[in-house]
Design a protein around this motif. Sequence first.
Motif, PDB file in Angstrom:
ATOM      1  N   UNK A 126      17.888  35.702 -39.229  1.00  0.00           N
ATOM      2  CA  UNK A 126      18.450  36.860 -39.907  1.00  0.00           C
ATOM      3  C   UNK A 126      19.900  36.552 -40.268  1.00  0.00           C
ATOM      4  N   UNK A 127      20.321  36.980 -41.449  1.00  0.00           N
ATOM      5  CA  UNK A 127      21.693  36.762 -41.906  1.00  0.00           C
ATOM      6  C   UNK A 127      22.411  38.098 -41.977  1.00  0.00           C
ATOM      7  N   UNK A 128      23.687  38.086 -41.630  1.00  0.00           N
ATOM      8  CA  UNK A 128      24.455  39.307 -41.740  1.00  0.00           C
ATOM      9  C   UNK A 128      25.869  39.012 -42.217  1.00  0.00           C
ATOM     10  N   UNK A 129      26.446  40.006 -42.852  1.00  0.00           N
ATOM     11  CA  UNK A 129      27.804  39.894 -43.365  1.00  0.00           C
ATOM     12  C   UNK A 129      28.486  41.240 -43.163  1.00  0.00           C
ATOM     13  N   UNK A 130      29.736  41.197 -42.751  1.00  0.00           N
ATOM     14  CA  UNK A 130      30.559  42.402 -42.680  1.00  0.00           C
ATOM     15  C   UNK A 130      31.636  42.234 -43.735  1.00  0.00           C
ATOM     16  N   UNK A 131      31.619  43.116 -44.735  1.00  0.00           N
ATOM     17  CA  UNK A 131      32.546  42.984 -45.851  1.00  0.00           C
ATOM     18  C   UNK A 131      33.377  44.244 -46.030  1.00  0.00           C
ATOM     19  N   UNK A 132      34.513  44.072 -46.664  1.00  0.00           N
ATOM     20  CA  UNK A 132      35.328  45.200 -47.082  1.00  0.00           C
ATOM     21  C   UNK A 132      34.412  46.106 -47.890  1.00  0.00           C
ATOM     22  N   UNK A 133      34.298  47.349 -47.482  1.00  0.00           N
ATOM     23  CA  UNK A 133      33.306  48.258 -48.060  1.00  0.00           C
ATOM     24  C   UNK A 133      33.454  48.447 -49.568  1.00  0.00           C
ATOM     25  N   UNK A 134      34.646  48.240 -50.103  1.00  0.00           N
ATOM     26  CA  UNK A 134      34.870  48.415 -51.535  1.00  0.00           C
ATOM     27  C   UNK A 134      34.750  47.109 -52.316  1.00  0.00           C
ATOM     28  N   UNK A 138      29.336  43.344 -52.752  1.00  0.00           N
ATOM     29  CA  UNK A 138      28.275  44.105 -52.061  1.00  0.00           C
ATOM     30  C   UNK A 138      26.996  44.084 -52.894  1.00  0.00           C
ATOM     31  N   UNK A 139      27.124  44.198 -54.210  1.00  0.00           N
ATOM     32  CA  UNK A 139      25.968  44.154 -55.103  1.00  0.00           C
ATOM     33  C   UNK A 139      25.258  42.820 -55.061  1.00  0.00           C
ATOM     34  N   UNK A 140      26.015  41.729 -54.943  1.00  0.00           N
ATOM     35  CA  UNK A 140      25.416  40.397 -54.843  1.00  0.00           C
ATOM     36  C   UNK A 140      24.536  40.308 -53.602  1.00  0.00           C
ATOM     37  N   UNK A 141      25.054  40.755 -52.485  1.00  0.00           N
ATOM     38  CA  UNK A 141      24.265  40.697 -51.256  1.00  0.00           C
ATOM     39  C   UNK A 141      22.998  41.555 -51.371  1.00  0.00           C
ATOM     40  N   UNK A 146      19.881  41.935 -48.817  1.00  0.00           N
ATOM     41  CA  UNK A 146      20.706  42.473 -47.738  1.00  0.00           C
ATOM     42  C   UNK A 146      20.717  43.987 -47.854  1.00  0.00           C
ATOM     43  N   UNK A 147      20.670  44.650 -46.699  1.00  0.00           N
ATOM     44  CA  UNK A 147      20.685  46.107 -46.670  1.00  0.00           C
ATOM     45  C   UNK A 147      21.785  46.577 -45.729  1.00  0.00           C
ATOM     46  N   UNK A 148      22.409  47.699 -46.107  1.00  0.00           N
ATOM     47  CA  UNK A 148      23.445  48.273 -45.261  1.00  0.00           C
ATOM     48  C   UNK A 148      22.835  48.693 -43.929  1.00  0.00           C
ATOM     49  N   UNK A 167      28.542  46.603 -42.719  1.00  0.00           N
ATOM     50  CA  UNK A 167      27.693  45.499 -42.268  1.00  0.00           C
ATOM     51  C   UNK A 167      26.411  45.527 -43.076  1.00  0.00           C
ATOM     52  N   UNK A 168      26.035  44.363 -43.613  1.00  0.00           N
ATOM     53  CA  UNK A 168      24.782  44.214 -44.354  1.00  0.00           C
ATOM     54  C   UNK A 168      23.954  43.130 -43.678  1.00  0.00           C
TER      55      UNK A 168
END
Length: 174
Positions: A126-134, A138-141, A146-148, A167-168
């Motif tokens: 499983x892959x996960x990423x925590x990104x700046x919400x803005x 986010x669309x690329x993931x 990837x899901x929130x 987190x996605x």
Amino acid sequence: MSDGNIIVRVATKDDAVRVQELRKIGWQDNYVYPKGGVTPELLRDKLAILPLPQEDVDHFVKMISHLENKGKNLVAVCNGEVKGVVFHDTLDSGNGDIGVFVDRDSRGKGVGKKLLSELIKVSDKQLEVSIFALNKSRGLYREYGFKEVGEEFNHYFDDSVYLPVQRLVRKASV
């Protein structure tokens, strides 16, 4: 640059300076959030320092040397120059903690998509990423499954400086 000109390969220690530069440039360009105290000056002077501190270079070299990360830190190269990176570090859970960063002049040209696609091919976790919400990425993931997960939360750099983070997660391929 076209997608056909992009070569994705495994990152090496010789790429450490460039990939960390891409990460810092990505932060400087995309993580300004004055409401949370994250200003361009704070990013430049404290959070995303360039030129790089040696510890950032050493961190990447150490990360790619871990057996569980082998072959999963990838760079996109065009005309001999590293234009993008997907970082992969293994969390205690065994999941891959990732992040994609692309050079300013290469954004929107398929580099991030190619990197993420290649990482998904070589990852069985499983892959996960925590990104700046803005962050626009986010669309690329989402495009790659990837899901929130959970609510947005604030990541504090100190008592008063923070970024809202999301987190996605992308489930492992079966």
